[in-house]
Design a protein around this motif. Sequence first.
Motif, PDB file in Angstrom:
ATOM      1  N   PRO A  25       0.799  -1.233   0.000  1.00 29.48           N
ATOM      2  CA  PRO A  25       0.000   0.000   0.000  1.00 29.48           C
ATOM      3  C   PRO A  25       0.827   1.276   0.000  1.00 29.48           C
ATOM      4  CG  PRO A  25      -0.031  -1.032   2.161  1.00 29.48           C
ATOM      5  CD  PRO A  25       0.606  -2.011   1.233  1.00 29.48           C
ATOM      6  N   GLU A  26       2.057   1.206   0.536  1.00 31.63           N
ATOM      7  CA  GLU A  26       2.884   2.407   0.592  1.00 31.63           C
ATOM      8  C   GLU A  26       3.404   2.811  -0.788  1.00 31.63           C
ATOM      9  OE1 GLU A  26       5.423  -1.087   0.598  1.00 31.63           O
ATOM     10  OE2 GLU A  26       3.670  -0.526   1.802  1.00 31.63           O
ATOM     11  N   PHE A  27       3.476   1.862  -1.719  1.00 29.02           N
ATOM     12  CA  PHE A  27       3.943   2.170  -3.071  1.00 29.02           C
ATOM     13  C   PHE A  27       2.770   2.373  -4.025  1.00 29.02           C
ATOM     14  CE2 PHE A  27       5.158   0.961  -7.402  1.00 29.02           C
ATOM     15  CZ  PHE A  27       6.195   1.872  -7.616  1.00 29.02           C
ATOM     16  N   TYR A  28       1.839   1.409  -4.061  1.00 33.74           N
ATOM     17  CA  TYR A  28       0.702   1.492  -4.981  1.00 33.74           C
ATOM     18  C   TYR A  28      -0.422   2.299  -4.345  1.00 33.74           C
ATOM     19  CZ  TYR A  28       3.044  -1.959  -7.882  1.00 33.74           C
ATOM     20  OH  TYR A  28       3.949  -2.603  -8.706  1.00 33.74           O
ATOM     21  N   THR A  29      -0.174   3.577  -4.179  1.00 35.95           N
ATOM     22  CA  THR A  29      -1.193   4.483  -3.653  1.00 35.95           C
ATOM     23  C   THR A  29      -2.239   4.758  -4.728  1.00 35.95           C
ATOM     24  OG1 THR A  29      -0.012   6.462  -4.366  1.00 35.95           O
ATOM     25  CG2 THR A  29       0.554   5.585  -2.182  1.00 35.95           C
ATOM     26  N   ASP A  30      -3.335   5.368  -4.325  1.00 36.46           N
ATOM     27  CA  ASP A  30      -4.368   5.712  -5.310  1.00 36.46           C
ATOM     28  C   ASP A  30      -3.822   6.641  -6.384  1.00 36.46           C
ATOM     29  OD1 ASP A  30      -6.122   4.155  -3.952  1.00 36.46           O
ATOM     30  OD2 ASP A  30      -7.485   5.776  -3.349  1.00 36.46           O
ATOM     31  N   ASP A  31      -2.952   7.578  -5.989  1.00 33.23           N
ATOM     32  CA  ASP A  31      -2.390   8.518  -6.970  1.00 33.23           C
ATOM     33  C   ASP A  31      -1.509   7.798  -7.981  1.00 33.23           C
ATOM     34  OD1 ASP A  31      -3.699  10.656  -5.939  1.00 33.23           O
ATOM     35  OD2 ASP A  31      -1.965  11.557  -4.929  1.00 33.23           O
ATOM     36  N   VAL A  32      -0.732   6.827  -7.513  1.00 28.99           N
ATOM     37  CA  VAL A  32       0.119   6.069  -8.435  1.00 28.99           C
ATOM     38  C   VAL A  32      -0.741   5.272  -9.414  1.00 28.99           C
ATOM     39  CG1 VAL A  32       1.728   4.128  -8.602  1.00 28.99           C
ATOM     40  CG2 VAL A  32       2.132   5.930  -6.925  1.00 28.99           C
ATOM     41  N   ILE A  33      -1.802   4.644  -8.900  1.00 31.05           N
ATOM     42  CA  ILE A  33      -2.700   3.864  -9.763  1.00 31.05           C
ATOM     43  C   ILE A  33      -3.370   4.775 -10.787  1.00 31.05           C
ATOM     44  CG2 ILE A  33      -4.833   2.518  -9.796  1.00 31.05           C
ATOM     45  CD1 ILE A  33      -4.006   1.342  -7.095  1.00 31.05           C
ATOM     46  N   LYS A  34      -3.861   5.925 -10.335  1.00 32.94           N
ATOM     47  CA  LYS A  34      -4.503   6.851 -11.278  1.00 32.94           C
ATOM     48  C   LYS A  34      -3.494   7.389 -12.286  1.00 32.94           C
ATOM     49  CE  LYS A  34      -6.384   9.370  -7.967  1.00 32.94           C
ATOM     50  NZ  LYS A  34      -7.150  10.422  -7.275  1.00 32.94           N
ATOM     51  N   GLY A  35      -2.253   7.560 -11.857  1.00 32.65           N
ATOM     52  CA  GLY A  35      -1.222   8.029 -12.781  1.00 32.65           C
ATOM     53  C   GLY A  35      -0.956   7.041 -13.899  1.00 32.65           C
TER      54      GLY A  35
END
Length: 493
Positions: free
Chosen positions: A275-285
């Motif tokens: 969860p610390e790497f695949y945040t919502d912002d990273v997924i949306k990016g």
Amino acid sequence: MVEEVTREEISKAIFDLANDKAPGSDGFNPLFLKKAWQIVGDDIVKAIQNFFRSGLRPTLVLSSRSVIQECFTKNDIIFANRPLLPSRKISTYNFTTLGGQYGNHWRNLRRFSALEIFSANRLQMSSNVRAEELRFVVKYLFKSSFKGAQKVDVKAFLYMLDFNIMMKMIVGERWFHFEEEEMDMDMSKAKLDEFMKMFSPPMMAALGDYLPFLRWLTYFGVEKKMLKVHRKRDAFLHTLLDAYRNPNDQSTSVPNSEINQTILDVMLKLQESEPEFYTDDVIKGIMQSMLIAGTHTTVVTMSSIISQLISHPEVFKKARDEIDKHVGQSRLLNDAELSKLSYLHCIINETLRLHSSQTLLAPRESSEECTIAGYKIPPGTQLLVNVWAVHMDPESWKDPDSFKPKRFLESKEEKRGYKFIPFGSGRRQCPEESLAMRVMALSLGTLIQCFEWENAEDENNGAIKTNSKKAEDRSVKIIFRPRESLTKVLRLL
């Protein structure tokens, strides 16, 4: 310059401008600058003097094939960074997307993309998505032909097709539906325009990115427009995430996926373990990158290819003959057969050479001092590679202004030695190249196989005709008429 430009000269140049002169990229006209001169004058003078003294920022522009090769082989890791432009901070989720800085985070994103999205295995798994979407559009064109000649806006048509392919890969849902009422309604046109704007790459330059003194000024111009677009795009992506997390919520739910595992499925599972790497912002990016890079450049290139085929009927015929030879007329072209269609790939490559979707590769930035072509390049230097100059170099390409697909068929050397770099090179090479080539080859190949093309804007309304007007300068509208020999196949779709 022999003498430094003075404050008086700068002030006179600005106050001599007409008040109603069109505003610059910052969105403000001369009248605003004149009225606010007491406030912004010192900063503007300082910025202009600094520009004449040392430029906006150190920039290296490469147009020589040999120097580009040296840069991308010996110094590729030094130029692996992207310039951190303030105006891009919000739209790139604080530079956490694939367009961010080179480092551990970027390498992890690149690794994920290479393995979970663009690997040969993943592309093979998603081949049914591309085939299904092509069947839908071919079926729509076939049924539309019963009502007589239907003019098709090629760019809009291809955008809906490509956007659907990306959406099916990401969330398993088709976004645009090829139905007769859907294609004709003004509401559908408005929806299409909205998404084309929302998921187009930023074209405007913010003056504050290069003149920090004026950042506060440009924030209310170009950056404000970019922020408005980003908020709409982010809201759309956030809704898709919510739909996956709350499948029972009818207000946000996404229909059951038609493929075994979508890209969003994979990312959400990884989010549970990291969860610390695949945040919502990273997924949306990642979703944002696919919907922008995976649609805009592909659609622009396919539109150019169709324009070229309209102007060169002999090339169209040769491509169709190749498809008929390797596929026949008893079934539709499929993904596995694309490797046999060498001439079709030559057409795509020649169009990428002649009409590259970008004149310059996305900028890079040096992380330390290096030497290129015998010159010392300081850290923080922006690198721009002139793709157009490389692709149009008469020393590398015979008769570079002409559309000659066979040049790629005659010699495999045409794509080597940095003569041909439409997708860039090195660590920052476009990761979507293999997917883009498959989408373009299958889409164009299927349309060539199934339909006779007519130029809808030709007064004689004949078959494909040569048009003296340059292909990239006009909006293409085509009439697709089903081939008589493929009628039985098309009726079964």
